[in-house]
Design a protein around this motif. Structure first.
Motif, PDB file in Angstrom:
ATOM      1  N   THR A  35       0.284  -1.250  -0.073  1.00 27.79           N
ATOM      2  CA  THR A  35       0.164  -0.118  -0.460  1.00 27.79           C
ATOM      3  C   THR A  35       0.918   1.529  -0.089  1.00 27.79           C
ATOM      4  O   THR A  35       0.107   2.183  -0.319  1.00 27.79           O
ATOM      5  CB  THR A  35      -1.042  -0.079   1.256  1.00 27.79           C
ATOM      6  N   HIS A  36       2.254   1.162  -0.342  1.00 25.06           N
ATOM      7  CA  HIS A  36       3.522   1.655  -0.080  1.00 25.06           C
ATOM      8  C   HIS A  36       3.861   2.419  -1.830  1.00 25.06           C
ATOM      9  O   HIS A  36       4.144   1.693  -2.630  1.00 25.06           O
ATOM     10  CB  HIS A  36       4.446   1.757   0.835  1.00 25.06           C
ATOM     11  N   THR A  40       9.277   4.466  -0.560  1.00 18.82           N
ATOM     12  CA  THR A  40       9.453   4.162   0.775  1.00 18.82           C
ATOM     13  C   THR A  40      10.474   3.551   1.113  1.00 18.82           C
ATOM     14  O   THR A  40      11.025   3.155   2.135  1.00 18.82           O
ATOM     15  CB  THR A  40       8.026   3.758   1.443  1.00 18.82           C
ATOM     16  N   PRO A  47       7.684   0.447   7.283  1.00 11.50           N
ATOM     17  CA  PRO A  47       6.725   0.593   7.618  1.00 11.50           C
ATOM     18  C   PRO A  47       5.248   0.187   8.118  1.00 11.50           C
ATOM     19  O   PRO A  47       5.800  -1.147   7.730  1.00 11.50           O
ATOM     20  CB  PRO A  47       5.811   1.700   6.401  1.00 11.50           C
ATOM     21  N   GLY A  51      -0.612   3.160   4.266  1.00 11.09           N
ATOM     22  CA  GLY A  51       0.063   3.794   3.380  1.00 11.09           C
ATOM     23  C   GLY A  51      -1.686   4.173   2.363  1.00 11.09           C
ATOM     24  O   GLY A  51      -2.885   3.597   2.545  1.00 11.09           O
ATOM     25  N   SER A  52      -1.425   4.954   1.259  1.00 15.10           N
ATOM     26  CA  SER A  52      -2.215   5.660   0.985  1.00 15.10           C
ATOM     27  C   SER A  52      -2.241   5.448  -0.741  1.00 15.10           C
ATOM     28  O   SER A  52      -3.146   5.799  -1.559  1.00 15.10           O
ATOM     29  CB  SER A  52      -2.232   7.516   0.784  1.00 15.10           C
ATOM     30  N   HIS A  53      -1.026   4.441  -1.661  1.00 15.24           N
ATOM     31  CA  HIS A  53      -1.116   4.263  -3.307  1.00 15.24           C
ATOM     32  C   HIS A  53      -1.648   2.353  -3.443  1.00 15.24           C
ATOM     33  O   HIS A  53      -1.447   2.058  -3.758  1.00 15.24           O
ATOM     34  CB  HIS A  53       0.267   3.801  -3.063  1.00 15.24           C
ATOM     35  N   HIS A 249       7.079  -2.434  -3.656  1.00 17.15           N
ATOM     36  CA  HIS A 249       5.368  -2.181  -3.227  1.00 17.15           C
ATOM     37  C   HIS A 249       4.721  -2.705  -4.025  1.00 17.15           C
ATOM     38  O   HIS A 249       3.607  -3.403  -4.027  1.00 17.15           O
ATOM     39  CB  HIS A 249       5.054  -0.892  -3.657  1.00 17.15           C
TER      40      HIS A 249
END
Length: 282
Positions: A35-36, A40, A47, A51-53, A249
């Motif tokens: 999701t990053h 990153t 993390p 995330g927002s991706h 990712h």
């Protein structure tokens, strides 16, 4: 005494929770990583929060793939893996049921000898006989076909052995009753043995489906057309098939999507397996 029992229960639950955490944590990391943004992981940071991706990453691997690594869109690879796993699972179960039925219920010469010949093939996995098997498949023009992906992997000595052992536990009176009623061999097999074998078939289907889904070496050897790549091949190509750093990712998004079909099969067949164990009428 009560306190000791409570302590034992607490300790058992604590160990189970720790075990589940150890197993689930890598899966959680893979989901979070998918999701990053790509930058990153280049910073050396792992993390632990989403995330927002996510939509962007999953859309890219599903519809676009990664052309620089030679990996087609994952939708096609998932379909190829599903077809391969289903054909292997169904084929192995069908052949094993019939071979076990013949060995147990037909009295022919050398039937025990033939059974042990089948059982000995456990010592000859695909990796041992891969060169002659490839030559046979190539001579039959089965490269880059679903038949070439599945037929060499269909025979299963393990499933034949398990079904044979189960058929030997079926009371002989059931066979005699079927004969009295005028049932032929295939009717006895279809109407009596198959319903009794539901739990065994469910267990073998799960095992064989996962076996087919996780195949890597054989599909890698006989496929050169991207239209027949499996998802396991795609993951490997995404990790090692480019000059630049792997896009982790996208790799993790592919891993998550690749894990979903086996998980769904396990959940679905587990319900059928439990149902077969709890039924009183068979």
């Amino acid at each position: 005494m009560v306190q000791n029992d409570r302590f034992g229960t607490f300790l058992a639950h604590l160990i189970l929770i720790l075990g589940v955490g150890i197993v689930v944590f890598p899966v959680y990391v893979a989901v979070i990583a998918s999701t990053h943004a790509p930058g990153t992981f280049l910073q050396g940071v792992m993390p632990l929060l989403p995330g927002s991706h996510a939509i962007e990453n999953y859309s890219e691997v599903i519809f676009q793939g990664r052309s620089t690594a030679g990996a087609p869109p994952i939708g096609l690879m998932l379909w190829n893996s599903f077809v391969m796993a289903m054909m292997i699972a169904v084929g192995k179960i069908a052949i094993s049921l019939l071979s076990a039925f013949a060995i147990v219920y037909f009295r022919f010469r050398f039937r025990i000898f033939f059974f042990w010949i089948i059982f000995i093939t456990l010592m000859l996995p695909v990796e041992v006989r891969i060169v002659p098997t490839f030559e046979v498949v190539a001579n039959l023009n089965l490269l880059n076909t679903y038949a070439g992906l599945t037929i060499p992997l269909i025979a299963s000595a393990t499933a034949t052995f398990l079904f044979r052992q189960f058929f030997m536990t079926v009371p002989e009176e059931m066979l005699e009753a079927a004969r009295v009623d005028g049932a032929g061999p295939m009717k006895f097999f279809r109407d009596i043995l198959l319903p009794l074998s539901v739990t065994n078939i469910a267990a073998m289907f799960v095992i064989m489906f996962i076996y087919g889904w996780n195949q890597y070496l054989w599909p890698l050897l006989i496929t050169s057309d991207e239209g027949y790549y499996t998802v396991v091949m795609g993951i490997q190509r995404m990790v090692t098939g480019a000059d630049s750093e792997p896009l982790w990712h996208l790799v993790m998004a592919t891993v998550v999507l690749a894990a979903l079909p086996p998980i769904l099969v396990i959940l679905f067949m587990q319900r059928l397996f439990v149902k077969g164990l709890t039924e009183t009428e068979k």
